[in-house]
Design an enzyme around this catalytic site. Structure first.
Site, mmCIF file in Angstrom:
data_model
loop_
_atom_site.group_PDB
_atom_site.id
_atom_site.type_symbol
_atom_site.label_atom_id
_atom_site.label_comp_id
_atom_site.label_asym_id
_atom_site.label_seq_id
_atom_site.Cartn_x
_atom_site.Cartn_y
_atom_site.Cartn_z
ATOM 1 N N LYS A 201 0.820 -1.215 0.000
ATOM 2 C CA LYS A 201 0.000 0.000 0.000
ATOM 3 C C LYS A 201 0.860 1.273 0.000
ATOM 4 C CE LYS A 201 -4.031 -2.071 0.127
ATOM 5 N NZ LYS A 201 -3.644 -3.393 -0.397
HETATM 6 C C1 LIG Z 1 -9.411 -2.540 -1.458
HETATM 7 C C2 LIG Z 1 -8.903 -3.329 -0.288
HETATM 8 N N1 LIG Z 1 -9.685 -3.500 0.771
HETATM 9 C C3 LIG Z 1 -9.271 -4.173 1.856
HETATM 10 C C4 LIG Z 1 -8.021 -4.744 1.921
HETATM 11 C C5 LIG Z 1 -7.632 -5.550 3.094
HETATM 12 O O1 LIG Z 1 -6.529 -5.035 3.771
HETATM 13 P P1 LIG Z 1 -5.498 -5.985 4.542
HETATM 14 O O2 LIG Z 1 -4.720 -6.753 3.554
HETATM 15 O O3 LIG Z 1 -4.664 -4.991 5.307
HETATM 16 O O4 LIG Z 1 -6.287 -6.843 5.452
HETATM 17 C C6 LIG Z 1 -7.161 -4.579 0.828
HETATM 18 C C7 LIG Z 1 -5.817 -5.132 0.895
HETATM 19 O O5 LIG Z 1 -5.146 -5.682 0.188
HETATM 20 C C8 LIG Z 1 -7.620 -3.868 -0.312
HETATM 21 O O6 LIG Z 1 -6.833 -3.702 -1.394
#
Ligand SMILES: Cc1ncc(COP(=O)(O)O)c(C=O)c1O
Length: 405
Positions: A201
């Site tokens: 990210k």
């Molecule tokens: C659009 C979106 N929502 C939610 C998430 C979930 O985040 P995490 O991987 O930190 O749990 C991601 C992560 O890759 C994402 O790209």
């Protein structure tokens, strides 16, 4: 490859990493991150404590929001958001199918059912007021928008729609730290906003997340649910603020730790500069790829301020995406697909409903993500564009060519 001067950390010395000439994304950090994390290691307090508290205050100030609650990852952020909004069995939450699966999964875990909305178009792969309105039923309780690739949804009209129809909004702002719509930060428009700090990210601490809200009751519930439903944290007890605790709801361990919070606090200071570097690289791509009937570059004319998380491209229907991806892989260039539509996954097929997902299904077949990260050089962007053109024009060569070059 030498790193740019603002990335002053030693080059990664990790033979476990695959040798892409151009990876999809690349971590960026400076010696400051190393020192701050080392400082926390030496402090003798590693779990959630003063660094997490400070991170939350810094996010609140940056976004101009009353409450920020740091959590273990972006999925935990979404899960807690849906739980805080008190869903009941049979309730529906509308979300785009062109999304990472976390929102749909956590809507289910919170006891409701995701109902998928289409995106506006190939050029603007975001849910719109029209696609959301089409998906509303008598069971709809809320909307979960996602700012795809860092480009903000049209939040003013989506908020109007939600108000008119008595719905709440959760913003999945995982791609959008630093993005704004109409001058207001993504994450602040909805009732609750969720961020992810996963390793790829714009802002990262390996695994982490954060929830923001203006609502005091939501914030109280988010904090309780983050830590087993306990009304005090180990950190409160260490500081002598309490001796024991009560449990008022059955919660989770979704806490962030101080090592990660310290890392994020340093990264947060560079977010705007990094987003500008991302934007510059997107402009290079746009110039080098230009207008061509064989592909479409989404968001060319979109408003708001993007966080430029992804560099998506939509291939013409006559081009084989897998051939293009294989060709680029053979040249040492990593690509990806954001996203295979959720309603087409084995688990979701037949389990959820929707009101037509024409653009989503079209994009699901044709969308491709090219590498993008702040320290990407002009030569890397040019290499990707040249190889991409070759791929479209010449098809798939033998695999592993770049290893022999
Ligand atoms: C659009 C979106 N929502 C939610 C998430 C979930 O985040 P995490 O991987 O930190 O749990 C991601 C992560 O890759 C994402 O790209």
């Amino acid at each position: 490859m030498s790193l740019p001067s603002w990335n002053t950390a030693p080059e990664p010395q990790n033979s476990r990493l695959p040798e892409w000439r151009v990876p999809l994304s690349e971590l960026h950090w400076s010696e400051t991150e190393v020192q701050r994390v080392t400082g926390v290691l030496r402090s003798g307090w590693w779990t959630c404590g003063p660094e997490m508290d400070a991170l939350e205050r810094e996010f609140e100030n940056r976004l101009g929001v009353r409450h920020a609650v740091a959590v273990s990852n972006g999925t935990a952020a979404l899960h807690l958001a849906f739980l805080a909004l008190n869903l009941s069995a049979g309730d529906e939450v509308i979300t785009p199918s062109l999304n990472f699966v976390a929102a749909a999964n956590t809507i289910l875990h919170a006891g409701a059912i995701p109902r998928f909305a289409d995106v506006h178009s190939v050029e603007v792969p975001l849910v719109s007021t029209e696609t959301l309105e089409k998906a509303i039923t008598s069971k709809t309780r809320g909307i979960c928008v996602m700012h795809y690739g860092g480009s903000p949804c049209h939040m003013d009209s989506i908020v109007d729609l939600a108000r008119r129809r008595g719905l709440w909004i959760v913003e999945d702002a995982a791609h959008a730290p630093g993005a704004t719509w109409d001058g207001i930060s993504c994450g602040r428009w909805g009732d609750i906003g969720c961020f992810s700090f996963f390793g790829n990210k714009n802002l990262t601490c390996a695994e982490g997340g954060l929830v923001v809200t203006e609502n005091d009751d939501h914030a109280k519930k988010l904090r309780l649910l983050r830590s087993h439903g306990m009304d005090s944290l180990t950190w409160d007890r260490y500081r002598g603020h309490s001796f024991s605790y009560d449990v008022t709801v059955p919660g989770f361990n979704f806490r962030m730790d101080d090592l990660r919070a310290a890392l994020l606090r340093v990264q947060l200071q560079s977010l705007d500069a990094w987003n500008r570097l991302r934007e510059e690289r997107v402009q290079w791509y746009r110039c080098l790829l230009g207008k061509d009937p064989r592909w479409t570059l989404p968001f060319e004319t979109h408003g708001g301020t993007s966080a430029y998380h992804l560099m998506p491209l939509v291939l013409g229907a006559e081009i084989s995406r897998s051939d293009v991806m294989l060709y680029l892989r053979s040249r040492g260039i990593q690509t990806s697909i954001h996203y295979p539509p959720i309603h087409q996954f084995t688990y979701y097929r037949g389990r959820t409903d929707h009101a037509g997902l024409k653009h989503t299904e079209d994009l699901g077949r044709r969308i491709l993500t090219l590498p993008l990260f702040p320290q990407m050089t002009y030569e890397q962007v040019r290499l990707v564009c040249n190889c991409f053109r070759d791929a479209v024009e010449n098809g798939t060569p033998n695999a592993n060519v770049h290893n022999d070059e």
